[in-house]
Design an enzyme around this catalytic site. Structure first.
Site, PDB file in Angstrom:
ATOM      1  CE  LYS A 105      35.557  31.262  51.769  1.00  0.00           C
ATOM      2  NZ  LYS A 105      35.798  30.878  50.451  1.00  0.00           N
TER       3      LYS A 105
ATOM      4  CE  LYS B  82      34.227  38.304  55.298  1.00  0.00           C
ATOM      5  NZ  LYS B  82      35.009  38.133  54.114  1.00  0.00           N
TER       6      LYS B  82
ATOM      7  CE  LYS C 214      41.863  36.251  55.363  1.00  0.00           C
ATOM      8  NZ  LYS C 214      41.110  36.966  54.421  1.00  0.00           N
TER       9      LYS C 214
HETATM   10  P1  TYM Z   1      36.847  35.160  49.115  1.00  0.00           P
HETATM   11  O1  TYM Z   1      37.269  33.825  48.630  1.00  0.00           O
HETATM   12  O2  TYM Z   1      37.064  35.503  50.541  1.00  0.00           O
HETATM   13  O3  TYM Z   1      35.332  35.380  48.782  1.00  0.00           O
HETATM   14  C1  TYM Z   1      34.837  35.091  47.493  1.00  0.00           C
HETATM   15  C2  TYM Z   1      33.780  36.096  47.114  1.00  0.00           C
HETATM   16  O4  TYM Z   1      32.687  36.024  48.024  1.00  0.00           O
HETATM   17  C3  TYM Z   1      32.407  37.316  48.533  1.00  0.00           C
HETATM   18  N1  TYM Z   1      31.904  37.159  49.909  1.00  0.00           N
HETATM   19  C4  TYM Z   1      30.746  37.670  50.338  1.00  0.00           C
HETATM   20  N2  TYM Z   1      29.811  38.415  49.730  1.00  0.00           N
HETATM   21  C5  TYM Z   1      28.734  38.780  50.455  1.00  0.00           C
HETATM   22  N3  TYM Z   1      28.537  38.433  51.747  1.00  0.00           N
HETATM   23  C6  TYM Z   1      29.464  37.698  52.415  1.00  0.00           C
HETATM   24  N4  TYM Z   1      29.261  37.356  53.673  1.00  0.00           N
HETATM   25  C7  TYM Z   1      30.640  37.274  51.707  1.00  0.00           C
HETATM   26  N5  TYM Z   1      31.728  36.550  52.045  1.00  0.00           N
HETATM   27  C8  TYM Z   1      32.499  36.507  50.920  1.00  0.00           C
HETATM   28  C9  TYM Z   1      33.735  38.057  48.454  1.00  0.00           C
HETATM   29  O5  TYM Z   1      33.558  39.436  48.414  1.00  0.00           O
HETATM   30  C10 TYM Z   1      34.293  37.536  47.157  1.00  0.00           C
HETATM   31  O6  TYM Z   1      33.764  38.244  46.055  1.00  0.00           O
HETATM   32  N6  TYM Z   1      40.533  37.991  47.370  1.00  0.00           N
HETATM   33  C11 TYM Z   1      39.326  37.293  47.022  1.00  0.00           C
HETATM   34  C12 TYM Z   1      39.544  36.257  45.940  1.00  0.00           C
HETATM   35  C13 TYM Z   1      40.260  36.789  44.752  1.00  0.00           C
HETATM   36  C14 TYM Z   1      39.683  37.565  43.717  1.00  0.00           C
HETATM   37  C15 TYM Z   1      40.751  37.853  42.818  1.00  0.00           C
HETATM   38  C16 TYM Z   1      38.393  38.048  43.479  1.00  0.00           C
HETATM   39  C17 TYM Z   1      41.566  36.622  44.464  1.00  0.00           C
HETATM   40  N7  TYM Z   1      41.865  37.247  43.289  1.00  0.00           N
HETATM   41  C18 TYM Z   1      40.538  38.635  41.671  1.00  0.00           C
HETATM   42  C19 TYM Z   1      38.204  38.818  42.321  1.00  0.00           C
HETATM   43  C20 TYM Z   1      39.268  39.096  41.444  1.00  0.00           C
HETATM   44  C21 TYM Z   1      38.781  36.612  48.262  1.00  0.00           C
HETATM   45  O7  TYM Z   1      39.493  36.305  49.177  1.00  0.00           O
HETATM   46  O8  TYM Z   1      37.504  36.299  48.199  1.00  0.00           O
END
Ligand code: TYM
Length: 337
Positions: free
Chosen positions: A207, A204, A115
């Protein structure tokens, strides 16, 4: 009772990657375990402000909960839905854990590196993001945290912070979440899920990737989504095999086909293994994706906003209660109370 907890950022609408990698597995786990587990599904809105957020933020936030409901989440008294910023203990816990985490381990976080790469200035929130995530998990003593593979490093950091904290205060105050291998097995997979970018399957699906054809959004017109699958990058080997290293594009399609139809990956692999017409596989996956999106979008439309706000109201009362109790234990350990 054990706790299963997950969160998804809503800076924009979720992609098919978010859905298949994290949201759908959480719905399946919740429905299977909500009789005897707490199920915490929350929106990490404080995590969202590390980047600019657009005017659709509140709409996306409500919609993301509708996605869980449309995917079949059954709500009972053990299912808790809340917004992070409505539970102030997250921010305070983050500060206290900042004083347990160390710079060396934080500097190794690959998401921070990704990032911040190429930027002349980077806000401190981006660096501290994984500690807030640790706070989200440790406040609720979560044992299982279903996330996609990209978040595994943050989960390991959470475990390390909890272990170090307990060691420092010579008491098991924080529950250490299960190891990632155990988490993956609990999710019913043999490996972590990473849905790939359709144009460049070495990355991956994200968004934030600008290319329209590289990702499928859950709001995509089903026909348009089918076309994106048909134009997905594959390879020139001419033989269908599940091999994420040498054939990431084909393997990605096999994985999407399995997850979207709730079939074991091995079953889908056996069906297609050795076939030579990539176009046939693409047609099949395109049809699965467009059928899924058609039904899914109808289900979302039918859910009123009020239903989501009611869930927030009860969920946030519960979350504040649980989080405040754990925070107090942590404050006492630091001699602040
Ligand atoms: P975030 O918002 O980037 O993504 C949300 C969830 O989607 C999964 N993900 C994917 N899985 C498979 N293939 C992909 N291409 C893909 N893109 C995203 C991510 O692994 C995630 O599970 N830090 C986290 C949010 C968060 C969180 C937490 C999660 C904040 N606090 C506590 C669990 C527990 C995040 O940025 O995910």
């Amino acid at each position: 009772m054990k706790t299963i907890l997950t969160g998804i950022r809503v800076n924009s609408e979720p992609t098919l990657g978010n859905f298949l990698g994290a949201m759908l597995p959480m719905v399946r786990l919740a429905n299977e375990h909500s009789k005897d587990h707490h199920i915490n599904i929350f929106i990490p809105d404080l995590h969202s402000v590390i980047a600019e957020i657009d005017g659709n933020f509140q709409k996306n936030l409500v919609n993301s909960i509708k996605i869980y409901l449309a995917a079949g989440l059954k709500v009972n008294q053990n299912v808790h839905v809340y917004r992070q910023s409505y539970v102030p203990a997250h921010s305070e816990m983050c500060w206290l854990l900042n004083c347990v985490a160390n710079m060396g381990e934080m500097g190794r976080m690959t998401q921070f590196k990704d990032k911040s790469e190429g930027k002349s200035t980077v806000n401190v929130g981006i660096f501290d993001y994984p500690v807030l995530m640790a706070a989200d998990i440790l406040l609720y003593s979560a044992n299982y945290v279903p996330v996609g593979e990209d978040q595994f490093q943050h989960l390991e950091l959470t475990r390390n912070i909890a272990l170090r904290f307990n060691h420092r205060f010579k008491k098991d105050i924080l529950v250490v979440p299960e190891k990632t291998e155990t988490q993956v097995k609990f999710m019913g997979n043999s490996e972590g899920v990473r849905i790939r970018d359709l144009s460049d399957p070495t990355k991956k699906m994200s968004k934030s990737t600008p290319g329209e054809n590289s990702k499928i959004m859950l709001t995509d017109n089903p026909e348009k989504a089918a076309k994106k699958i048909m134009s997905a990058t594959t390879d020139s080997l001419g033989k269908i095999q599940y091999d994420m290293f040498n054939q990431p594009g084909i393997s990605n399609l096999l994985q999407i086909e399995a997850l979207i139809n709730d079939k074991p990956l091995q079953e889908v692999i056996s069906t297609w293994q050795g076939e030579t017409h990539y176009g046939d596989l693409k047609k099949q996956v395109a049809s699965s994706v467009s059928t899924f999106l058609t039904h899914f979008q109808e289900s979302i439309e039918a859910i009123p906003d009020e239903m989501v706000y009611e869930l927030f109201e009860t969920g946030e009362a519960y979350a504040n209660d649980v989080a405040d109790k754990k925070l107090l234990e942590v404050q006492k350990a630091f001699s602040l109370r």
